[in-house]
Design a protein around this motif. Structure first.
Motif, PDB file in Angstrom:
ATOM      1  N   MET A 124     -89.140 -43.899 110.900  1.00 30.59           N
ATOM      2  CA  MET A 124     -88.550 -45.069 110.240  1.00 30.59           C
ATOM      3  C   MET A 124     -88.332 -46.158 111.273  1.00 30.59           C
ATOM      4  O   MET A 124     -87.955 -45.883 112.418  1.00 30.59           O
ATOM      5  CB  MET A 124     -87.222 -44.709 109.571  1.00 30.59           C
ATOM      6  N   SER A 125     -88.560 -47.419 110.875  1.00 28.00           N
ATOM      7  CA  SER A 125     -88.371 -48.549 111.785  1.00 28.00           C
ATOM      8  C   SER A 125     -87.875 -49.764 111.016  1.00 28.00           C
ATOM      9  O   SER A 125     -88.037 -49.850 109.795  1.00 28.00           O
ATOM     10  CB  SER A 125     -89.671 -48.891 112.514  1.00 28.00           C
ATOM     11  N   VAL A 126     -87.304 -50.719 111.749  1.00 27.59           N
ATOM     12  CA  VAL A 126     -86.825 -51.977 111.174  1.00 27.59           C
ATOM     13  C   VAL A 126     -87.407 -53.127 111.981  1.00 27.59           C
ATOM     14  O   VAL A 126     -87.298 -53.142 113.216  1.00 27.59           O
ATOM     15  CB  VAL A 126     -85.287 -52.046 111.159  1.00 27.59           C
ATOM     16  N   LYS A 127     -88.016 -54.089 111.267  1.00 28.67           N
ATOM     17  CA  LYS A 127     -88.578 -55.272 111.921  1.00 28.67           C
ATOM     18  C   LYS A 127     -87.646 -56.457 111.680  1.00 28.67           C
ATOM     19  O   LYS A 127     -87.294 -56.776 110.551  1.00 28.67           O
ATOM     20  CB  LYS A 127     -89.969 -55.581 111.390  1.00 28.67           C
ATOM     21  N   SER A 128     -87.211 -57.111 112.773  1.00 30.04           N
ATOM     22  CA  SER A 128     -86.270 -58.231 112.692  1.00 30.04           C
ATOM     23  C   SER A 128     -86.980 -59.506 112.237  1.00 30.04           C
ATOM     24  O   SER A 128     -88.215 -59.555 112.196  1.00 30.04           O
ATOM     25  CB  SER A 128     -85.624 -58.457 114.051  1.00 30.04           C
ATOM     26  N   PRO A 129     -86.219 -60.574 111.902  1.00 29.10           N
ATOM     27  CA  PRO A 129     -86.859 -61.844 111.507  1.00 29.10           C
ATOM     28  C   PRO A 129     -87.775 -62.424 112.578  1.00 29.10           C
ATOM     29  O   PRO A 129     -88.726 -63.134 112.250  1.00 29.10           O
ATOM     30  CB  PRO A 129     -85.660 -62.756 111.242  1.00 29.10           C
ATOM     31  N   SER A 130     -87.504 -62.111 113.846  1.00 31.03           N
ATOM     32  CA  SER A 130     -88.360 -62.615 114.926  1.00 31.03           C
ATOM     33  C   SER A 130     -89.552 -61.704 115.197  1.00 31.03           C
ATOM     34  O   SER A 130     -90.336 -61.965 116.109  1.00 31.03           O
ATOM     35  CB  SER A 130     -87.534 -62.788 116.203  1.00 31.03           C
ATOM     36  N   GLY A 131     -89.664 -60.599 114.429  1.00 33.10           N
ATOM     37  CA  GLY A 131     -90.820 -59.720 114.562  1.00 33.10           C
ATOM     38  C   GLY A 131     -90.638 -58.545 115.497  1.00 33.10           C
ATOM     39  O   GLY A 131     -91.588 -57.779 115.716  1.00 33.10           O
ATOM     40  N   VAL A 132     -89.453 -58.349 116.054  1.00 31.16           N
ATOM     41  CA  VAL A 132     -89.190 -57.218 116.946  1.00 31.16           C
ATOM     42  C   VAL A 132     -88.961 -55.965 116.104  1.00 31.16           C
ATOM     43  O   VAL A 132     -88.111 -55.950 115.207  1.00 31.16           O
ATOM     44  CB  VAL A 132     -87.972 -57.487 117.847  1.00 31.16           C
ATOM     45  N   SER A 133     -89.716 -54.905 116.381  1.00 34.11           N
ATOM     46  CA  SER A 133     -89.618 -53.662 115.629  1.00 34.11           C
ATOM     47  C   SER A 133     -88.795 -52.640 116.405  1.00 34.11           C
ATOM     48  O   SER A 133     -89.010 -52.431 117.606  1.00 34.11           O
ATOM     49  CB  SER A 133     -91.014 -53.112 115.337  1.00 34.11           C
ATOM     50  N   THR A 134     -87.843 -51.992 115.747  1.00 32.70           N
ATOM     51  CA  THR A 134     -86.968 -51.003 116.365  1.00 32.70           C
ATOM     52  C   THR A 134     -87.117 -49.677 115.635  1.00 32.70           C
ATOM     53  O   THR A 134     -86.921 -49.600 114.413  1.00 32.70           O
ATOM     54  CB  THR A 134     -85.496 -51.448 116.295  1.00 32.70           C
ATOM     55  N   GLY A 135     -87.497 -48.624 116.383  1.00 24.72           N
ATOM     56  CA  GLY A 135     -87.609 -47.302 115.788  1.00 24.72           C
ATOM     57  C   GLY A 135     -86.242 -46.673 115.593  1.00 24.72           C
ATOM     58  O   GLY A 135     -85.330 -46.864 116.411  1.00 24.72           O
TER      59      GLY A 135
ATOM     60  N   GLU B  94     -79.568 -61.361 114.218  1.00 25.05           N
ATOM     61  CA  GLU B  94     -80.411 -62.473 113.808  1.00 25.05           C
ATOM     62  C   GLU B  94     -80.186 -62.767 112.323  1.00 25.05           C
ATOM     63  O   GLU B  94     -79.980 -61.858 111.523  1.00 25.05           O
ATOM     64  CB  GLU B  94     -81.894 -62.167 114.031  1.00 25.05           C
ATOM     65  N   ILE B  95     -80.228 -64.064 111.992  1.00 27.70           N
ATOM     66  CA  ILE B  95     -80.121 -64.486 110.595  1.00 27.70           C
ATOM     67  C   ILE B  95     -81.510 -64.483 109.971  1.00 27.70           C
ATOM     68  O   ILE B  95     -82.466 -65.004 110.548  1.00 27.70           O
ATOM     69  CB  ILE B  95     -79.497 -65.891 110.485  1.00 27.70           C
ATOM     70  N   GLY B  96     -81.640 -63.877 108.789  1.00 30.05           N
ATOM     71  CA  GLY B  96     -82.932 -63.876 108.114  1.00 30.05           C
ATOM     72  C   GLY B  96     -83.228 -62.541 107.459  1.00 30.05           C
ATOM     73  O   GLY B  96     -82.344 -61.703 107.251  1.00 30.05           O
ATOM     74  N   SER B  97     -84.517 -62.307 107.128  1.00 28.81           N
ATOM     75  CA  SER B  97     -84.951 -61.109 106.411  1.00 28.81           C
ATOM     76  C   SER B  97     -85.450 -60.039 107.381  1.00 28.81           C
ATOM     77  O   SER B  97     -86.241 -60.329 108.294  1.00 28.81           O
ATOM     78  CB  SER B  97     -86.069 -61.455 105.419  1.00 28.81           C
TER      79      SER B  97
ATOM     80  N   PHE C 100     -84.068 -56.412 103.542  1.00 32.84           N
ATOM     81  CA  PHE C 100     -82.683 -56.839 103.350  1.00 32.84           C
ATOM     82  C   PHE C 100     -82.459 -58.103 104.167  1.00 32.84           C
ATOM     83  O   PHE C 100     -83.159 -58.358 105.156  1.00 32.84           O
ATOM     84  CB  PHE C 100     -81.677 -55.740 103.730  1.00 32.84           C
ATOM     85  N   ALA C 101     -81.503 -58.896 103.737  1.00 37.95           N
ATOM     86  CA  ALA C 101     -81.248 -60.189 104.393  1.00 37.95           C
ATOM     87  C   ALA C 101     -79.897 -60.175 105.079  1.00 37.95           C
ATOM     88  O   ALA C 101     -78.913 -59.633 104.568  1.00 37.95           O
ATOM     89  CB  ALA C 101     -81.296 -61.318 103.370  1.00 37.95           C
ATOM     90  N   VAL C 102     -79.867 -60.791 106.248  1.00 32.39           N
ATOM     91  CA  VAL C 102     -78.621 -61.023 106.975  1.00 32.39           C
ATOM     92  C   VAL C 102     -78.336 -62.520 106.900  1.00 32.39           C
ATOM     93  O   VAL C 102     -79.156 -63.336 107.334  1.00 32.39           O
ATOM     94  CB  VAL C 102     -78.715 -60.564 108.438  1.00 32.39           C
ATOM     95  N   ILE C 103     -77.227 -62.893 106.295  1.00 34.86           N
ATOM     96  CA  ILE C 103     -76.878 -64.297 106.131  1.00 34.86           C
ATOM     97  C   ILE C 103     -75.688 -64.647 107.011  1.00 34.86           C
ATOM     98  O   ILE C 103     -74.902 -63.772 107.409  1.00 34.86           O
ATOM     99  CB  ILE C 103     -76.570 -64.630 104.656  1.00 34.86           C
ATOM    100  N   LYS C 104     -75.583 -65.940 107.288  1.00 32.99           N
ATOM    101  CA  LYS C 104     -74.460 -66.406 108.083  1.00 32.99           C
ATOM    102  C   LYS C 104     -73.196 -66.428 107.232  1.00 32.99           C
ATOM    103  O   LYS C 104     -73.189 -66.935 106.112  1.00 32.99           O
ATOM    104  CB  LYS C 104     -74.738 -67.821 108.610  1.00 32.99           C
TER     105      LYS C 104
END
Length: 257
Positions: free
Chosen positions: A1-12, A31-34, A55-59
């Motif tokens: 399983m991994s998560v990709k941040s709004p800036s494109g950084v992928s974290t396992g 980071e703010i975004g999807s 999922f979205a992270v909002i300010k």
């Protein structure tokens, strides 16, 4: 399983649990975004299935108030003035504030000016400058300061009197250079002023007799005024004349000759 941040950084992510329930923890939501969550599910019957969810992270919005509007009680028409709008960030998060300064007169909107975006820290009170030039009309105005931040808007009103402190600006003077008695002399003058304009035609005859004649005329919506007067010469010879113009400013008459 991994998560990709709004800036494109992928974290396992490390997966815990057992079939049919698995879980993982992701805490890098700075980071703010999807964000995109990707999970590979392996089945003996169907092979590997890739599942994606977002999922979205909002300010988090903050809160704030306009505490005060610092403006002179009387300002001059056409003269720039710096308005200080005091904004307090009453919330727990930093924000950027844009101040819109609206100009109203007798319930009618006359114009708007804007500040630049100004960062205001959580809990901070800051004076934000807005440059305003009253150039629509004179009289009692309402200035409405609207502070725009995050998805919110708060406002405060303040009254100010705009006065005319400039003298009328004379334009072309039209008249006939010669005439025969008993024909009258018609003199017409144009003037520019935000207020109403009146004036006099001041005539001196060849024998130094002085005659003062009121000017009459009309005004237009763009502050142009046309005034004129009729003079019936009482002597033969060269007459001289001058024109005095005054406005009916709410700050007291301003005159020019």
């Amino acid at each position: 399983m991994s998560v990709k941040s709004p800036s494109g950084v992928s974290t396992g992510l490390a997966v815990n649990g057992s079939a049919p329930n698995y879980s993982a923890t992701f805490s890098s939501t700075n980071e703010i975004g999807s964000y995109v969550v990707e999970a590979s599910i392996e089945s003996l019957d169907e092979g590997i299935t890739l599942v994606k969810q977002t999922f979205a992270v909002i300010k988090q919005p903050t809160t704030g108030i306009v505490q005060d509007i610092n403006v002179p009680s009387i300002v001059s028409f056409g003269v720039p003035v710096s308005i200080q709008v005091v904004f307090q960030n009453t919330g727990s998060f930093d924000t950027n504030v844009l101040v819109e300064l609206q100009e109203w007169k007798e319930g009618l909107f006359e114009g708007t000016s804007f500040s630049s975006f100004t960062p205001v820290s959580a809990g901070q009170t800051l004076s934000i400058s807005v440059q305003w030039t009253p150039k629509k009309s004179v009289g009692l105005k309402t200035l409405r300061a609207v502070a725009l931040f995050d998805t919110l808007a708060v406002e405060l009103d303040e009254n100010v009197s705009v006065v005319d402190t400039a003298s009328p600006v004379p334009g072309n003077v039209e008249f006939s250079p010669s005439l025969a008695q008993p024909n009258p002399l018609y003199v017409r003058v144009r003037a520019l002023d935000v207020s109403g304009v009146s004036g006099t035609l001041n005539v001196t005859s060849p024998s130094s007799v002085q005659v003062v004649i009121p000017l009459f005329g009309m005004s237009t919506a763009d502050y142009n005024h046309v005034l004129g007067a009729l003079f019936e010469p009482i002597e033969i010879g060269t007459h001289s004349f001058s024109i005095t113009l005054c406005d009916d400013s709410n700050a007291g008459p301003n005159c020019v000759a």
